[in-house]
Design a protein around this motif. Structure first.
Motif: not given
Length: 248
Positions: A120-129
Protein backbone atom coordinates in the motif's frame (compact mmCIF):
# COMPACT_ATOMS: atom_id res chain seq x y z
CA UNK A 1 10.72 4.99 21.03
CA UNK A 2 11.80 1.36 20.86
CA UNK A 3 13.48 -1.17 18.60
CA UNK A 4 13.37 -4.96 18.46
CA UNK A 5 15.80 -7.70 17.52
CA UNK A 6 13.04 -9.32 15.46
CA UNK A 7 10.95 -7.78 12.71
CA UNK A 8 7.28 -7.43 13.55
CA UNK A 9 3.88 -6.91 11.98
CA UNK A 10 1.41 -4.41 13.42
CA UNK A 11 -2.20 -4.98 12.43
CA UNK A 12 -5.10 -2.58 12.85
CA UNK A 13 -8.12 -4.83 13.36
CA UNK A 14 -10.07 -1.61 13.95
CA UNK A 15 -9.29 2.10 14.01
CA UNK A 16 -6.13 3.77 12.68
CA UNK A 17 -2.51 3.24 13.68
CA UNK A 18 0.58 5.20 12.80
CA UNK A 19 3.99 3.53 12.99
CA UNK A 20 6.78 6.12 13.12
CA UNK A 21 10.36 5.14 12.22
CA UNK A 22 13.47 7.07 11.25
CA UNK A 23 12.48 6.51 7.62
CA UNK A 24 9.05 8.10 8.01
CA UNK A 25 5.49 7.27 9.04
CA UNK A 26 3.47 4.23 7.98
CA UNK A 27 -0.26 4.87 8.21
CA UNK A 28 -2.20 1.72 9.06
CA UNK A 29 -5.98 2.00 8.70
CA UNK A 30 -8.19 -0.97 9.53
CA UNK A 31 -7.50 -4.13 7.51
CA UNK A 32 -3.95 -3.10 6.69
CA UNK A 33 -0.80 -4.43 8.30
CA UNK A 34 2.49 -2.57 8.77
CA UNK A 35 5.84 -4.30 8.59
CA UNK A 36 8.82 -3.00 10.59
CA UNK A 37 12.11 -4.88 10.00
CA UNK A 38 14.39 -5.74 12.89
CA UNK A 39 16.40 -2.89 14.35
CA UNK A 40 14.23 -0.01 13.19
CA UNK A 41 13.65 2.51 15.99
CA UNK A 42 9.94 3.24 16.08
CA UNK A 43 6.87 4.07 18.08
CA UNK A 44 3.16 3.44 17.58
CA UNK A 45 0.31 5.89 17.90
CA UNK A 46 -3.37 4.94 17.87
CA UNK A 47 -6.17 7.21 16.67
CA UNK A 48 -9.77 6.59 17.65
CA UNK A 49 -11.01 3.26 19.00
CA UNK A 50 -8.13 1.10 17.79
CA UNK A 51 -7.59 -2.64 18.12
CA UNK A 52 -3.83 -3.20 17.65
CA UNK A 53 -2.35 -6.66 17.08
CA UNK A 54 1.40 -7.38 17.06
CA UNK A 55 3.16 -10.45 15.65
CA UNK A 56 6.94 -10.96 15.72
CA UNK A 57 8.68 -12.96 13.00
CA UNK A 58 11.74 -15.18 13.23
CA UNK A 59 14.62 -14.16 10.93
CA UNK A 60 13.90 -17.10 8.59
CA UNK A 61 10.47 -15.61 7.86
CA UNK A 62 11.40 -11.94 8.18
CA UNK A 63 13.90 -12.24 5.31
CA UNK A 64 10.99 -13.02 2.98
CA UNK A 65 9.52 -9.55 3.52
CA UNK A 66 10.94 -6.15 2.46
CA UNK A 67 14.03 -4.80 4.21
CA UNK A 68 12.30 -1.46 4.79
CA UNK A 69 9.00 -0.49 6.46
CA UNK A 70 5.94 -1.26 4.36
CA UNK A 71 2.14 -1.47 4.59
CA UNK A 72 0.14 -4.32 3.07
CA UNK A 73 -3.52 -4.92 2.39
CA UNK A 74 -4.67 -7.95 4.40
CA UNK A 75 -6.60 -10.72 2.72
CA UNK A 76 -9.42 -12.48 4.56
CA UNK A 77 -7.10 -15.40 5.29
CA UNK A 78 -4.30 -13.15 6.55
CA UNK A 79 -6.76 -11.36 8.83
CA UNK A 80 -7.98 -14.61 10.39
CA UNK A 81 -4.41 -15.85 10.90
CA UNK A 82 -3.45 -12.57 12.60
CA UNK A 83 -6.44 -12.77 14.92
CA UNK A 84 -5.76 -16.43 15.69
CA UNK A 85 -2.10 -15.77 16.48
CA UNK A 86 -2.77 -12.82 18.76
CA UNK A 87 -5.80 -14.15 20.60
CA UNK A 88 -7.85 -12.10 23.08
CA UNK A 89 -4.83 -10.26 24.48
CA UNK A 90 -3.93 -8.64 21.13
CA UNK A 91 -0.34 -9.88 21.36
CA UNK A 92 1.36 -13.03 20.13
CA UNK A 93 2.31 -15.37 22.95
CA UNK A 94 1.71 -18.89 24.22
CA UNK A 95 -1.72 -17.93 25.54
CA UNK A 96 -3.27 -18.56 22.12
CA UNK A 97 -2.91 -22.30 22.74
CA UNK A 98 -0.98 -23.25 19.58
CA UNK A 99 2.09 -25.45 19.70
CA UNK A 100 5.36 -24.00 18.41
CA UNK A 101 5.08 -26.06 15.22
CA UNK A 102 1.48 -24.97 14.64
CA UNK A 103 2.37 -21.33 15.21
CA UNK A 104 5.20 -21.56 12.69
CA UNK A 105 2.86 -23.05 10.09
CA UNK A 106 0.37 -20.23 10.65
CA UNK A 107 3.14 -17.62 10.46
CA UNK A 108 4.36 -19.11 7.18
CA UNK A 109 0.83 -18.88 5.77
CA UNK A 110 0.66 -15.25 6.91
CA UNK A 111 3.98 -14.35 5.30
CA UNK A 112 2.97 -16.10 2.06
CA UNK A 113 -0.25 -14.08 1.99
CA UNK A 114 1.62 -10.81 2.54
CA UNK A 115 4.12 -11.63 -0.21
CA UNK A 116 1.18 -11.94 -2.60
CA UNK A 117 -0.55 -8.83 -1.26
CA UNK A 118 -0.55 -5.37 -2.77
CA UNK A 119 1.91 -3.12 -0.98
CA UNK A 120 0.00 0.00 0.00
CA UNK A 121 1.20 3.56 -0.75
CA UNK A 122 0.72 4.49 2.91
CA UNK A 123 4.30 5.11 3.94
CA UNK A 124 5.04 8.83 4.27
CA UNK A 125 8.83 9.25 4.01
CA UNK A 126 10.52 11.59 6.44
CA UNK A 127 12.67 14.28 4.80
CA UNK A 128 16.28 14.67 5.91
CA UNK A 129 17.20 17.88 4.10
CA UNK A 130 16.74 20.98 6.30
CA UNK A 131 14.73 22.75 3.60
CA UNK A 132 12.31 19.86 3.15
CA UNK A 133 12.02 19.51 6.91
CA UNK A 134 10.96 23.16 7.10
CA UNK A 135 8.18 22.56 4.57
CA UNK A 136 7.15 19.35 6.33
CA UNK A 137 6.81 21.14 9.68
CA UNK A 138 4.54 23.79 8.16
CA UNK A 139 2.27 21.22 6.53
CA UNK A 140 2.16 18.93 9.56
CA UNK A 141 0.99 21.90 11.60
CA UNK A 142 -1.52 23.01 8.97
CA UNK A 143 -2.44 20.32 6.43
CA UNK A 144 -5.01 22.69 4.90
CA UNK A 145 -2.30 25.12 3.79
CA UNK A 146 -2.80 25.37 0.02
CA UNK A 147 0.37 27.34 -0.69
CA UNK A 148 2.21 26.27 -3.82
CA UNK A 149 5.72 24.86 -3.66
CA UNK A 150 7.04 28.23 -4.87
CA UNK A 151 5.21 30.05 -2.06
CA UNK A 152 6.45 27.60 0.55
CA UNK A 153 9.94 27.94 -0.85
CA UNK A 154 9.89 31.69 -0.33
CA UNK A 155 9.09 31.15 3.35
CA UNK A 156 12.20 29.03 3.86
CA UNK A 157 14.46 30.71 1.29
CA UNK A 158 14.67 27.96 -1.35
CA UNK A 159 13.82 27.89 -5.05
CA UNK A 160 11.12 25.77 -6.66
CA UNK A 161 13.52 23.88 -8.92
CA UNK A 162 15.78 22.97 -6.00
CA UNK A 163 12.87 21.81 -3.85
CA UNK A 164 11.33 19.76 -6.68
CA UNK A 165 14.65 18.01 -7.22
CA UNK A 166 14.98 17.31 -3.49
CA UNK A 167 11.50 15.80 -3.27
CA UNK A 168 12.20 13.47 -6.18
CA UNK A 169 15.74 12.49 -5.19
CA UNK A 170 15.26 12.19 -1.44
CA UNK A 171 11.63 11.11 -1.06
CA UNK A 172 11.00 9.47 -4.43
CA UNK A 173 7.86 11.48 -5.20
CA UNK A 174 6.72 14.92 -6.22
CA UNK A 175 5.75 17.60 -3.73
CA UNK A 176 2.06 17.19 -4.61
CA UNK A 177 2.24 13.41 -4.18
CA UNK A 178 3.89 13.84 -0.78
CA UNK A 179 1.38 16.48 0.36
CA UNK A 180 -1.53 14.29 -0.75
CA UNK A 181 -0.12 11.39 1.28
CA UNK A 182 0.22 13.67 4.29
CA UNK A 183 -3.34 14.93 3.94
CA UNK A 184 -4.81 11.46 3.59
CA UNK A 185 -2.98 10.48 6.79
CA UNK A 186 -4.61 13.42 8.60
CA UNK A 187 -7.95 12.52 7.02
CA UNK A 188 -7.73 8.99 8.43
CA UNK A 189 -7.13 10.43 11.88
CA UNK A 190 -10.08 12.84 11.64
CA UNK A 191 -12.42 10.13 10.33
CA UNK A 192 -11.35 7.82 13.18
CA UNK A 193 -12.20 10.60 15.62
CA UNK A 194 -15.74 10.86 14.23
CA UNK A 195 -15.57 13.79 11.79
CA UNK A 196 -17.70 13.48 8.66
CA UNK A 197 -16.47 13.54 5.07
CA UNK A 198 -17.21 17.22 4.43
CA UNK A 199 -15.55 18.44 7.62
CA UNK A 200 -12.51 16.26 6.93
CA UNK A 201 -12.18 17.41 3.33
CA UNK A 202 -11.99 21.09 4.22
CA UNK A 203 -9.83 20.52 7.31
CA UNK A 204 -7.25 18.72 5.16
CA UNK A 205 -7.16 21.33 2.42
CA UNK A 206 -9.33 19.99 -0.37
CA UNK A 207 -11.36 22.57 -2.26
CA UNK A 208 -14.47 20.36 -2.16
CA UNK A 209 -15.57 16.96 -0.82
CA UNK A 210 -15.66 15.40 -4.30
CA UNK A 211 -11.94 15.87 -4.98
CA UNK A 212 -11.20 14.59 -1.46
CA UNK A 213 -13.26 11.44 -2.07
CA UNK A 214 -11.37 10.72 -5.30
CA UNK A 215 -7.94 11.18 -3.70
CA UNK A 216 -8.86 9.18 -0.60
CA UNK A 217 -10.32 6.31 -2.63
CA UNK A 218 -7.28 6.16 -4.92
CA UNK A 219 -5.01 5.61 -1.93
CA UNK A 220 -7.15 3.74 0.62
CA UNK A 221 -9.28 1.70 -1.79
CA UNK A 222 -12.67 2.73 -0.39
CA UNK A 223 -14.58 5.98 0.03
CA UNK A 224 -14.27 8.07 3.21
CA UNK A 225 -17.92 7.42 4.01
CA UNK A 226 -17.57 3.65 3.79
CA UNK A 227 -14.32 3.77 5.70
CA UNK A 228 -15.86 5.86 8.48
CA UNK A 229 -18.82 3.52 8.93
CA UNK A 230 -16.70 0.39 8.74
CA UNK A 231 -18.14 -0.86 5.44
CA UNK A 232 -14.72 -1.20 3.91
CA UNK A 233 -13.87 -2.92 0.68
CA UNK A 234 -10.65 -4.75 -0.06
CA UNK A 235 -10.10 -3.17 -3.47
CA UNK A 236 -6.35 -3.14 -4.13
CA UNK A 237 -4.84 0.29 -4.60
CA UNK A 238 -2.01 0.91 -7.02
CA UNK A 239 1.57 1.26 -5.81
CA UNK A 240 1.71 4.79 -7.21
CA UNK A 241 -1.77 6.32 -6.90
CA UNK A 242 -3.25 8.91 -9.17
CA UNK A 243 -2.68 12.18 -7.35
CA UNK A 244 -5.48 14.71 -7.25
CA UNK A 245 -4.09 18.16 -6.63
CA UNK A 246 -5.69 19.10 -3.28
CA UNK A 247 -6.04 22.79 -4.08
CA UNK A 248 -8.68 21.82 -6.63
Amino acid sequence: MQSHARGHLVYAAGGVLAVHTERGTSVVPANRVAWAPAGFTHYHRAHGDTDMRIVFLAPSLARLLPDQPAVFLTSGLAREVLLALTGPRNYDDAATGYSRAARYRLLRVLVDELREAHEQPLHLPEPRDDRLQGIARMLYENPADNASLAELGKRIGAGTRTLSRLFRNELGMTFYEWRTQLRVYHALVLLAEGHDTTQTAYACGWANPSSFIVAFTNIIGTTPGRYRTGRQTTTPTSRLPTVVKPSG
